[in-house]
Design a protein around this motif. Structure first.
Motif, short mmCIF file in Angstrom:
data_model
loop_
_atom_site.label_atom_id
_atom_site.label_comp_id
_atom_site.label_asym_id
_atom_site.label_seq_id
_atom_site.Cartn_x
_atom_site.Cartn_y
_atom_site.Cartn_z
N PRO A 177 0.82 -1.22 0.00
CA PRO A 177 0.00 0.00 0.00
C PRO A 177 0.84 1.26 0.00
O PRO A 177 0.47 2.26 -0.62
CB PRO A 177 -0.81 -0.13 1.29
CG PRO A 177 -0.92 -1.61 1.52
CD PRO A 177 0.38 -2.17 1.06
N ARG A 178 1.97 1.18 0.66
CA ARG A 178 2.85 2.34 0.67
C ARG A 178 3.38 2.64 -0.72
O ARG A 178 3.54 3.80 -1.12
CB ARG A 178 4.00 2.07 1.64
CG ARG A 178 4.83 3.30 1.95
CD ARG A 178 5.89 2.90 2.96
NE ARG A 178 6.61 4.06 3.45
CZ ARG A 178 7.60 4.00 4.29
NH1 ARG A 178 7.97 2.84 4.77
NH2 ARG A 178 8.22 5.10 4.69
N VAL A 202 1.77 2.15 -3.45
CA VAL A 202 0.67 2.80 -4.19
C VAL A 202 0.66 4.30 -3.93
O VAL A 202 0.50 5.11 -4.84
CB VAL A 202 -0.68 2.15 -3.81
CG1 VAL A 202 -1.83 2.89 -4.51
CG2 VAL A 202 -0.69 0.67 -4.17
N GLN A 203 0.83 4.68 -2.68
CA GLN A 203 0.86 6.10 -2.34
C GLN A 203 2.03 6.80 -3.03
O GLN A 203 1.89 7.91 -3.56
CB GLN A 203 0.97 6.27 -0.83
CG GLN A 203 -0.25 5.76 -0.06
CD GLN A 203 -0.04 5.83 1.45
OE1 GLN A 203 0.96 6.38 1.91
NE2 GLN A 203 -0.98 5.26 2.20
N LEU A 204 3.20 6.16 -3.01
CA LEU A 204 4.37 6.75 -3.67
C LEU A 204 4.13 6.90 -5.17
O LEU A 204 4.47 7.93 -5.78
CB LEU A 204 5.60 5.86 -3.44
CG LEU A 204 6.27 5.94 -2.08
CD1 LEU A 204 7.36 4.87 -1.97
CD2 LEU A 204 6.88 7.33 -1.89
N TYR A 205 3.57 5.87 -5.78
CA TYR A 205 3.32 5.89 -7.22
C TYR A 205 2.34 7.01 -7.57
O TYR A 205 2.56 7.76 -8.54
CB TYR A 205 2.76 4.53 -7.66
CG TYR A 205 2.69 4.36 -9.16
CD1 TYR A 205 3.75 3.83 -9.88
CD2 TYR A 205 1.54 4.72 -9.87
CE1 TYR A 205 3.68 3.66 -11.26
CE2 TYR A 205 1.46 4.57 -11.25
CZ TYR A 205 2.52 4.03 -11.94
OH TYR A 205 2.45 3.88 -13.31
N GLN A 206 1.24 7.14 -6.82
CA GLN A 206 0.25 8.19 -7.09
C GLN A 206 0.88 9.57 -6.98
O GLN A 206 0.62 10.45 -7.82
CB GLN A 206 -0.91 8.05 -6.09
CG GLN A 206 -2.02 9.08 -6.28
CD GLN A 206 -3.11 8.96 -5.22
OE1 GLN A 206 -3.11 8.02 -4.43
NE2 GLN A 206 -4.03 9.92 -5.21
N ARG A 207 1.71 9.75 -5.95
CA ARG A 207 2.35 11.05 -5.76
C ARG A 207 3.33 11.35 -6.89
O ARG A 207 3.37 12.47 -7.41
CB ARG A 207 3.07 11.05 -4.41
CG ARG A 207 3.64 12.41 -4.01
CD ARG A 207 4.55 12.30 -2.81
NE ARG A 207 3.96 11.50 -1.74
CZ ARG A 207 4.62 11.09 -0.67
NH1 ARG A 207 5.90 11.39 -0.53
NH2 ARG A 207 4.01 10.37 0.25
N ALA A 208 4.16 10.34 -7.28
CA ALA A 208 5.15 10.58 -8.32
C ALA A 208 4.51 10.83 -9.67
O ALA A 208 4.98 11.65 -10.47
CB ALA A 208 6.09 9.37 -8.41
N ALA A 209 3.37 10.13 -9.98
CA ALA A 209 2.73 10.29 -11.28
C ALA A 209 1.83 11.54 -11.34
O ALA A 209 1.27 11.84 -12.41
CB ALA A 209 1.91 9.05 -11.59
N GLY A 210 1.69 12.24 -10.21
CA GLY A 210 0.85 13.44 -10.20
C GLY A 210 -0.62 13.14 -10.40
O GLY A 210 -1.34 13.93 -11.03
N LEU A 211 -1.08 12.00 -9.87
CA LEU A 211 -2.48 11.57 -10.06
C LEU A 211 -3.35 12.20 -8.96
O LEU A 211 -3.70 11.56 -7.97
CB LEU A 211 -2.55 10.04 -10.02
CG LEU A 211 -1.73 9.31 -11.10
CD1 LEU A 211 -1.79 7.80 -10.89
CD2 LEU A 211 -2.24 9.67 -12.49
N HIS A 212 -3.66 13.45 -9.14
CA HIS A 212 -4.50 14.17 -8.19
C HIS A 212 -5.90 14.34 -8.79
O HIS A 212 -6.14 14.07 -9.97
CB HIS A 212 -3.88 15.53 -7.86
CG HIS A 212 -2.45 15.42 -7.41
ND1 HIS A 212 -2.06 14.75 -6.28
CD2 HIS A 212 -1.31 15.92 -7.98
CE1 HIS A 212 -0.75 14.83 -6.14
NE2 HIS A 212 -0.27 15.54 -7.18
N ASP A 213 -6.86 14.81 -7.97
CA ASP A 213 -8.24 15.05 -8.45
C ASP A 213 -8.78 13.80 -9.14
O ASP A 213 -9.16 13.80 -10.32
CB ASP A 213 -8.29 16.25 -9.40
CG ASP A 213 -7.79 17.52 -8.73
OD1 ASP A 213 -8.01 17.67 -7.51
OD2 ASP A 213 -7.15 18.32 -9.43
#
Length: 847
Positions: free
Chosen positions: A76-77, A79-90
């Motif tokens: 799970p950690r 996943v959080q890193l990947y979302q942050r690095a890929a700029g997957l916001h909103d």
């Protein structure tokens, strides 16, 4: 983060999880229907990693990048890193659901992290500073290779065991350094690529226990049949598969791998490339928390100091215990405390710890010996004389450890350490070691010169010796078998220039090396004594024998030197005068210094013989007379005499100077004087019961009588000698005895005027003499035969013999025999003019 930075991050992440190329990742994607439906191609991956796509991602690109998280996340950690690095916001509702599902799958029940530790040491005294140093390094320096080196028995494994137990202890602040587990493996016996293969097989088997075998969700691969069968070698394809399995299993984890007993040669760099899967020894660090997210560490326990190619993150060389800590360990093992000791007991305990050089394993053995009833005072006394005394090392454990350490060295380095045994009693410099090598081995520009073992003034290359010695000493330092002396390490003199470093050997290793050197000396002396009449056997080990002789002289081992030199007198006759003379002169020096008249007489006798064959008659006569004087002193009551084998008696052995004096008188044409000398020698041999000497004397009596045309007297002496030979046939079995028998047969052939038999016997005698007898015997014998042929008018045969003798004398550098042959040639050409036109080339085989 921008498009380029994300592309670099993504590429690195892909390699961490085992896809070493974009094509490899595409092959995995094509096996998944959902990912294949999104149209992710190799071209898309190339543009993504090159940073050519618009960031933050939108539309189809965003869908594809989000879907790839299923392959590039393990926890799970992640996943959080990947979302942050890929700029997957909103996130849209559909995207939120997708990430939640993935997080739930990755966060499901899993096996606990493996913690496989070695036994924790019961006592670890005096190592707190080292523990704190290593704990701090593991915390601050991050993933990488950490190496603990040191000599055998210094406590490397105990320190590492305590270290990993501290790291694995719940509640310890260092526990979070390696949340994915700690695994300890013995690397003993693992060498080369087969050793790496076996080690990886064991590691993968341990890490796979209890883990889910789902390749799609966890990326952990099943063990291959190769692992199940327990093979320790891999084909190239199997090794590639194994490397991928281990990389995949360790990808993204923070694991500590303890490799104990790692020895050379082991491919440490290749192992690091597999086990430290983050691709950079420093791992990935989040700037917000300053914590490492990925990257394992290797804690390597090895006696070998790492080379530059191993790229260690941290290296700690473990020294023996300081005196106070060594004493504390000894008392703790005995269950005693310092205040309860008497002054005498404390002094004995300190002497024990000092004698074993503060080595923890030796201190443990000493405590065991004391517990078994041996008093500290007795043990201290014995260890002060010999640190490896049987009271301490009764089971040979310390010797085994040291022998195993030495066995990993190249043979030439082991040899150098043994050769330096006399220097190791105190710290020594490189210059001293090289000078010792120079004096003992006589290494010149063309390599080892087996005969010039003693010539310190030889034209050798000091620079080459210095470089060779420095390389061997450096290898010993890297193997933790030699230390730089603490007072000189890094020191500088008053003007700031570095002083010469000095080396020191640990007391236990020094004792072991000296034991080995003494054992080798004893074996060589026994060999030389037993084989002293077998010249081919001595020649097969000539370099080793002369080197041992040189070291004995240089280190002042007078008694051993005299015994070995006396056993090698036969071999010295086969060396050039420039090599044998210095050896004998040093033999005279040591004999006089040691008050050993027997050896003095022997060496004077051999030196006189060498001078005689080279035409130095005055020096030869002087040496023979001095030998006889020394023999009188040696035979005085109370003087020690060595035991002589093969039935020889000291008195007749020393009287051989009369034998050589007879030969000297005969060569100068005084046959009457020669007869008197040989009669004296014969009488002494008969009085001593020396059968071999008696036969030699009778043989010479017959020779001299024959030369004086007293045929009946010659035949009588020779038949008497032949009868003694036959009667003592079982006792006279040396090659020299066989040569003596042939020489008597040769002279008897002459007395019977049997020239055909004489020629055949002569060739047999020369063939035997070339290997086993004094090399000067052959030209002297052939010259006698030439003289016999000349006196009988067989001038052509005499001419052939003279040429043959000249060739042999010239090869040996025997100037007297060479000149005697030339003189005979002149007589022959004067008596028979036809011979003056004959070529005087050396005879070829078959002439």
């Amino acid at each position: 983060m921008d498009a380029f930075q994300f592309g670099q991050w993504f590429s690195k992440r892909r390699r961490i999880y085992g896809w070493h190329s974009q094509r490899a990742l595409i092959e995995t994607i094509r096996k998944d229907p959902a990912l294949r439906a999104l149209g992710i191609s190799e071209d898309f991956l190339a543009r993504l990693e090159a940073g050519h796509l618009h960031y933050p991602f939108r539309g189809k690109t965003r869908q594809r990048v989000l879907a790839l998280a299923a392959l590039l996340c393990r926890t799970p950690r992640d996943v959080q890193l990947y979302q942050r690095a890929a700029g997957l916001h909103d996130l849209s509702p559909q995207e939120t659901e997708l990430l939640a599902t993935l997080t739930e799958q990755l966060g499901g029940p899993s096996s606990p992290s493996p913690v496989l530790l070695p036994p924790r040491p019961t006592h670890l005294i005096g190592r707190n500073r080292e523990l704190q140093h290593l704990l701090h390094a593991l915390r601050e320096e991050g993933p990488g290779i950490y190496i603990i080196s040191g000599m055998p028995g210094v406590g490397k494994s105990a320190l590492a065991a305590e270290l990993v137990h501290l790291l694995a202890t719940d509640g310890n602040r260092y526990r979070r350094c390696f949340p994915d587990g700690i695994v300890a493996l013995s690397a003993r016996g693992c060498q080369g690529l087969p050793g790496l293969c076996a080690l990886l097989q064991r590691l993968l088997a341990l890490l796979s226990v209890g883990q889910h075998q789902s390749e799609q969700t966890k990326g952990t691969l099943m063990l291959s049949s190769m692992l199940v069968s327990g093979q320790t070698s891999c084909s190239e394809a199997e090794m590639t598969t194994l490397l991928d399995q281990v990389r995949t299993r360790l990808a993204g984890q923070r694991t500590l791998l303890l490799l104990d007993d790692l020895e050379s040669p082991f491919p440490l760099r290749q192992a690091a490339e597999v086990l430290l899967t983050c691709g950079s020894y420093q791992g990935e660090r989040l700037s917000e928390s300053c914590e490492y997210l990925t990257g394992s560490s290797m804690l390597v326990i090895s006696r070998i100091v790492p080379s530059a190619t191993a790229l260690p993150t941290h290296h700690y060389h473990l020294e023996p215990l300081a005196p106070a800590d060594a004493l504390a360990l000894f008392l703790t093992l005995l269950g005693r405390s310092a205040p309860t000791l008497s002054a005498r007991e404390r002094q004995a305990a300190e002497r024990i710890c000092s004698a074993v050089g503060g080595l923890p394993r030796a201190i443990e053995l000493a405590a065991t010996a004391v517990d078994a009833g041996i008093s500290c005072e007795l043990l201290a006394e014995r260890l002060s004389l010999h640190p490896l005394d049987a009271l301490l090392d009764s089971e040979g454990e310390l010797r085994r450890l040291l022998a195993e350490a030495l066995s990993t060295l190249p043979p030439e380095t082991r040899e150098l350490l043994l050769q330096l045994a006399p220097l190791t009693a105190r710290p020594f410099s490189l210059a001293e070691a090289a000078d010792w090598q120079q004096r003992c081995t006589g290494i010149g520009p063309a390599g080892p010169q087996s005969g010039q073992a003693f010539i310190a003034e030889s034209s050798s290359s000091p620079q080459r010796t210095l470089a060779s010695t420095a390389a061997h000493l450096a290898r010993l330092v890297r193997s933790s078998l030699l230390d730089l002396h603490p007072e000189m390490d890094g020191a500088a003199d008053g003007d700031g220039s570095a002083q010469e470093r000095r080396y020191q050997v640990h007391p236990l290793l020094r004792a072991y090396v000296q034991e080995e050197w003494q054992r080798r000396q004893a074996a060589l002396l026994a060999f030389a004594t037993e084989q002293q009449h077998d010249i081919p056997a001595l020649k097969s080990r000539q370099a080793e024998l002369l080197l041992t002789l040189a070291q004995a002289y240089q280190s002042g081992q007078d008694a051993f030197f005299l015994q070995l030199l006396q056993s090698l007198l036969g071999l010295l006759a086969h060396l050039p005068l420039s090599e044998s003379e210095p050896l004998l002169l040093r033999g005279l020096e040591v004999s006089q210094r040691s008050g050993a008249p027997f050896f003095l007489a022997c060496f004077l006798q051999r030196l006189g013989a060498l001078y005689f064959y080279h035409g130095h008659f005055q020096q030869a006569h002087q040496r023979f007379e001095e030998s006889l004087q020394a023999a009188q002193q040696a035979l005085q009551p109370g003087q020690p005499l060595p035991a002589l084998n093969q039935g020889r008696h000291p008195r007749s052995y020393l009287a051989r100077s009369r034998f050589y004096q007879a030969a000297l008188a005969s060569s100068q044409g005084d046959l009457a004087l020669a007869q008197r000398y040989i009669n004296i020698f014969l009488r002494i041999c008969q009085e001593c019961g020396d059968v071999r000497g008696t036969i030699e004397a009778l043989k010479l009596q017959g020779r001299y009588a024959y030369r004086q045309c007293r045929q009946e007297e010659a035949s009588q002496a020779l038949r008497h000698a032949e009868h003694l030979l036959i009667s003592q046939e079982r006792q006279l079995t040396l090659p020299y005895d066989q040569a003596l028998r042939l020489e008597i047969q040769l002279l008897l052939c002459h007395t019977r005027d049997d020239q055909v038999g004489a020629r055949a016997t002569l060739e047999q005698l020369i063939a035997l003499a070339s290997d086993y007898l004094d090399p000067y015997f052959v030209p002297a014998l052939v010259l006698d035969e030439a003289d016999f042929a000349w006196r009988q008018g067989a001038w052509e045969l005499a001419h052939l013999y003279a040429l043959r003798a000249i060739r042999e004398a010239d090869r040996l550098g025997a100037s007297f025999l060479h000149q005697k042959g030339l003189t005979l040639l002149q007589r022959l050409t004067g008596d028979e003019p036809r011979l003056a036109t004959r070529p005087t080339r050396p005879l070829q085989q078959g002439d």
